[in-house]
Design a protein around this motif. Structure first.
Motif, PDB file in Angstrom:
ATOM      1  N   LEU A  77       0.817  -1.212   0.000  1.00 59.74           N
ATOM      2  CA  LEU A  77       0.000   0.000   0.000  1.00 59.74           C
ATOM      3  C   LEU A  77       0.850   1.262   0.000  1.00 59.74           C
ATOM      4  O   LEU A  77       0.601   2.189  -0.779  1.00 59.74           O
ATOM      5  CB  LEU A  77      -0.936  -0.005   1.218  1.00 59.74           C
ATOM      6  CG  LEU A  77      -2.116  -0.971   1.174  1.00 59.74           C
ATOM      7  CD1 LEU A  77      -2.894  -0.929   2.477  1.00 59.74           C
ATOM      8  CD2 LEU A  77      -3.030  -0.658   0.001  1.00 59.74           C
ATOM      9  N   VAL A  78       1.857   1.316   0.873  1.00 59.16           N
ATOM     10  CA  VAL A  78       2.631   2.552   0.962  1.00 59.16           C
ATOM     11  C   VAL A  78       3.428   2.774  -0.320  1.00 59.16           C
ATOM     12  O   VAL A  78       3.565   3.916  -0.782  1.00 59.16           O
ATOM     13  CB  VAL A  78       3.556   2.548   2.209  1.00 59.16           C
ATOM     14  CG1 VAL A  78       4.761   1.631   2.028  1.00 59.16           C
ATOM     15  CG2 VAL A  78       4.007   3.966   2.534  1.00 59.16           C
ATOM     16  N   ILE A  79       3.934   1.703  -0.925  1.00 53.67           N
ATOM     17  CA  ILE A  79       4.648   1.852  -2.198  1.00 53.67           C
ATOM     18  C   ILE A  79       3.700   2.353  -3.281  1.00 53.67           C
ATOM     19  O   ILE A  79       4.035   3.254  -4.064  1.00 53.67           O
ATOM     20  CB  ILE A  79       5.281   0.511  -2.619  1.00 53.67           C
ATOM     21  CG1 ILE A  79       6.387   0.103  -1.637  1.00 53.67           C
ATOM     22  CG2 ILE A  79       5.834   0.600  -4.035  1.00 53.67           C
ATOM     23  CD1 ILE A  79       7.512   1.099  -1.488  1.00 53.67           C
ATOM     24  N   LEU A 260       7.914  17.852   8.932  1.00 44.84           N
ATOM     25  CA  LEU A 260       6.986  17.839  10.065  1.00 44.84           C
ATOM     26  C   LEU A 260       6.678  16.396  10.483  1.00 44.84           C
ATOM     27  O   LEU A 260       6.585  16.089  11.674  1.00 44.84           O
ATOM     28  CB  LEU A 260       5.696  18.575   9.693  1.00 44.84           C
ATOM     29  CG  LEU A 260       4.608  18.642  10.779  1.00 44.84           C
ATOM     30  CD1 LEU A 260       5.123  19.400  12.011  1.00 44.84           C
ATOM     31  CD2 LEU A 260       3.347  19.312  10.222  1.00 44.84           C
ATOM     32  N   ASP A 261       6.541  15.509   9.489  1.00 46.25           N
ATOM     33  CA  ASP A 261       6.358  14.085   9.789  1.00 46.25           C
ATOM     34  C   ASP A 261       7.530  13.543  10.599  1.00 46.25           C
ATOM     35  O   ASP A 261       7.350  12.772  11.551  1.00 46.25           O
ATOM     36  CB  ASP A 261       6.221  13.288   8.491  1.00 46.25           C
ATOM     37  CG  ASP A 261       4.812  13.334   7.934  1.00 46.25           C
ATOM     38  OD1 ASP A 261       3.926  13.874   8.608  1.00 46.25           O
ATOM     39  OD2 ASP A 261       4.604  12.822   6.811  1.00 46.25           O
ATOM     40  N   ASP A 274       4.097   2.215  12.358  1.00 47.07           N
ATOM     41  CA  ASP A 274       3.444   3.485  12.685  1.00 47.07           C
ATOM     42  C   ASP A 274       4.050   4.642  11.896  1.00 47.07           C
ATOM     43  O   ASP A 274       3.330   5.523  11.405  1.00 47.07           O
ATOM     44  CB  ASP A 274       3.562   3.768  14.181  1.00 47.07           C
ATOM     45  CG  ASP A 274       2.745   2.792  15.025  1.00 47.07           C
ATOM     46  OD1 ASP A 274       1.761   2.258  14.490  1.00 47.07           O
ATOM     47  OD2 ASP A 274       3.108   2.580  16.187  1.00 47.07           O
ATOM     48  N   ALA A 275       5.370   4.640  11.783  1.00 49.73           N
ATOM     49  CA  ALA A 275       6.047   5.691  11.012  1.00 49.73           C
ATOM     50  C   ALA A 275       5.694   5.582   9.533  1.00 49.73           C
ATOM     51  O   ALA A 275       5.446   6.586   8.857  1.00 49.73           O
ATOM     52  CB  ALA A 275       7.558   5.600  11.212  1.00 49.73           C
ATOM     53  N   THR A 276       5.661   4.350   9.016  1.00 49.32           N
ATOM     54  CA  THR A 276       5.291   4.139   7.616  1.00 49.32           C
ATOM     55  C   THR A 276       3.865   4.612   7.353  1.00 49.32           C
ATOM     56  O   THR A 276       3.574   5.209   6.315  1.00 49.32           O
ATOM     57  CB  THR A 276       5.421   2.643   7.250  1.00 49.32           C
ATOM     58  OG1 THR A 276       6.766   2.216   7.476  1.00 49.32           O
ATOM     59  CG2 THR A 276       5.067   2.408   5.792  1.00 49.32           C
ATOM     60  N   ILE A 279       3.766   8.379   6.963  1.00 44.67           N
ATOM     61  CA  ILE A 279       4.253   8.779   5.638  1.00 44.67           C
ATOM     62  C   ILE A 279       3.212   8.466   4.569  1.00 44.67           C
ATOM     63  O   ILE A 279       2.945   9.282   3.671  1.00 44.67           O
ATOM     64  CB  ILE A 279       5.573   8.049   5.314  1.00 44.67           C
ATOM     65  CG1 ILE A 279       6.675   8.466   6.293  1.00 44.67           C
ATOM     66  CG2 ILE A 279       6.011   8.334   3.878  1.00 44.67           C
ATOM     67  CD1 ILE A 279       7.036   9.926   6.229  1.00 44.67           C
ATOM     68  N   GLY A 280       2.590   7.281   4.661  1.00 43.18           N
ATOM     69  CA  GLY A 280       1.576   6.905   3.679  1.00 43.18           C
ATOM     70  C   GLY A 280       0.372   7.825   3.711  1.00 43.18           C
ATOM     71  O   GLY A 280      -0.123   8.254   2.665  1.00 43.18           O
TER      72      GLY A 280
END
Length: 469
Positions: A77-79, A260-261, A274-276, A279-280
């Motif tokens: 999903l994030v990709i 900011l992220d 959680d970090a990914t 970003i997503g």
């Protein structure tokens, strides 16, 4: 050792079937042949060896795919979202304005390789590599390609520095050394201190060898293939969808939002998934805003179109990986969910059983201890996690150190480094997919490129560890 050892680790026909197909898959990879059918046959054979049921073995094929897709879905999903966002940034011209300052600094392939690598390593120390890949790839990939570094070289740099150096040491977050230290029964500080020289020897040797091979192939004009897909952000032509002022504003705001992220990750201690996710989610918002500003009345439809193309790209990249990931997941937590409870009661999983068995059939000397811990790390890393087997590496390090009389921290760190470099990872194809997908290269080709440099690095690091025990 016919079937078990004095510690009660029983190697059954299931284990040997798994080993046989590992060699088959690695052999097919080395000869640049597709591994899909071999992986599927391996899943069927292992399930049949365990259950002796034809219907259950057939069902396990589908169940293994479901398990693999479930495990890989966050990465898919994030990709896909990052690719969709990158596409609209490229088409609208925002990306070109955003990367222009970096273009003035990164002017050569050498500068691109090392700059991206060190930035990746630094960010990965704080937030782990997966979100770092998304942050760095979206901004610096076009700059590096413009400087003459192939996309495969960018993927190697991000992968070796992030999933290799940063993750294997894990000096800041300390999840890896905590697991190994607890298993070895020693303070986590001792493992970190012992790992520092080994992490940097491994990192220096591997990245330098990879760089030398990369430059050699570039001078010889060898091809560096990229994935053929219309949704690759690098293949889209810029259109005049935004005014120059709008491009400059968005080019300023987007890096600011990602910074900011980074601050949120640090202040809220967000790590890993959680970090990914942060970003997503940010990338989705940027995709919607830029698309609506660029396409105006057609923004609603275009947003959906970009997402669809992003998902097409993501599943095209992951498609060949799902069968082989499904096979290797059988080596750890996936076995019981895919096949059932057919392993011996004392089993710690196929991969961990193999690692324990290896440790019990070798003589106990500092040299053999170092070689064994590296081997155990490699074997346990084959499940593609890198973290699942490092507790076992810590336990075996403690046993060896007790017999040798020294070197518990060094052996523990060595096993940790080997497991994470292989499975965390730079060699197991689905572990390095984030870097490969962001750069639009074949993950199997990236794994092949990494194989010799990582292999040389492991050999040198193991030799260095022998002198530190």
């Amino acid at each position: 050792m016919p079937g078990s050892d004095e510690n009660g680790v029983e190697l059954t026909f299931i284990h040997w079937t798994y080993v046989l197909f590992i060699f088959g898959i690695v052999g097919f990879m080395l000869f640049r042949r597709d591994t899909t059918i071999v992986s599927i046959v391996g899943i069927f054979a292992i399930s049949l060896a365990a259950s002796f049921s034809l219907s259950e073995s057939v069902s396990s094929l589908f169940n293994s795919f479901i398990f693999a897709v479930t495990e890989l879905m966050p990465t898919i999903l994030v990709i896909s979202i990052i690719v969709a966002m990158s596409k609209i940034l490229t088409i609208s011209g925002v990306n070109e304005v955003m990367i222009s300052p970096f273009s003035k600094i990164i002017r050569t392939p050498t500068l691109a390789y090392w700059t991206i690598g060190f930035v990746m390593m630094f960010i990965s120390w704080f937030f782990w590599p997966s979100p770092a890949v998304a942050l760095i790839g979206a901004v610096l990939l076009p700059v590096a390609i413009r400087a003459g570094l192939p996309a495969l070289g960018v993927a190697m740099s991000m992968n070796l520095f992030g999933h290799g150096i940063a993750l294997s040491g894990d000096f800041i977050i300390q999840a890896a050394p905590k697991l190994t230290a607890d298993a070895a029964g020693i303070p986590v500080g001792e493992v970190i201190q012992a790992s520092i020289p080994l992490v940097f020897v491994m990192g220096a040797v591997t990245t330098i060898v990879a760089y030398i091979f990369l430059m050699r192939d570039m001078k010889a004009n060898k091809p560096f293939p990229v994935l053929s897909t219309t949704s690759s952000p690098l293949q889209e032509k810029k259109k005049d969808l935004l005014s120059n002022t709008s491009k400059k504003w968005f080019a300023f705001l987007i890096p600011l939002i990602f910074l900011l992220d980074v601050w949120i990750m640090y202040s809220l201690n967000l790590q890993g998934g959680d970090a990914t996710a942060l970003i997503g989610g940010t990338s989705i918002i940027i995709l919607i805003v830029i698309t609506c500003f660029s396409h105006k009345k057609k923004g609603l439809e275009k947003t959906t179109a970009y997402l669809i193309e992003g998902f097409q790209f993501g599943f095209r990249v992951f498609g060949p990986v799902i069968p082989i990931a499904a096979f290797f997941y059988l080596g750890d937590a996936g076995f019981q969910k895919i096949v059932g409870d057919f392993l011996p009661s004392e089993s710690q999983g196929i991969v961990n059983d193999l690692g324990l068995a290896l440790a019990t059939v070798v003589p106990l000397t500092p040299e053999v201890g170092a070689i064994t811990l590296t081997s155990v790390g490699i074997v346990t890393g084959l499940d593609g996690s890198g973290f699942s087997g490092i507790s076992l590496a810590g336990s075996i390090a403690q046993l060896f150190a007790t017999a040798i009389g020294a070197g518990a921290a060094t052996l523990t760190a060595l096993g940790q480094i080997a497991a994470i470099w292989v499975g965390g990872g730079t060699l197991v194809p689905w572990a390095l997919i984030p870097a490969a997908a962001i750069c639009g290269v074949d993950p199997f080709e990236l794994a092949r490129r990494n194989l010799i440099p990582v292999g040389i690095g492991l050999v040198v690091t193991t030799i260095v560890a022998m002198f530190l025990i």
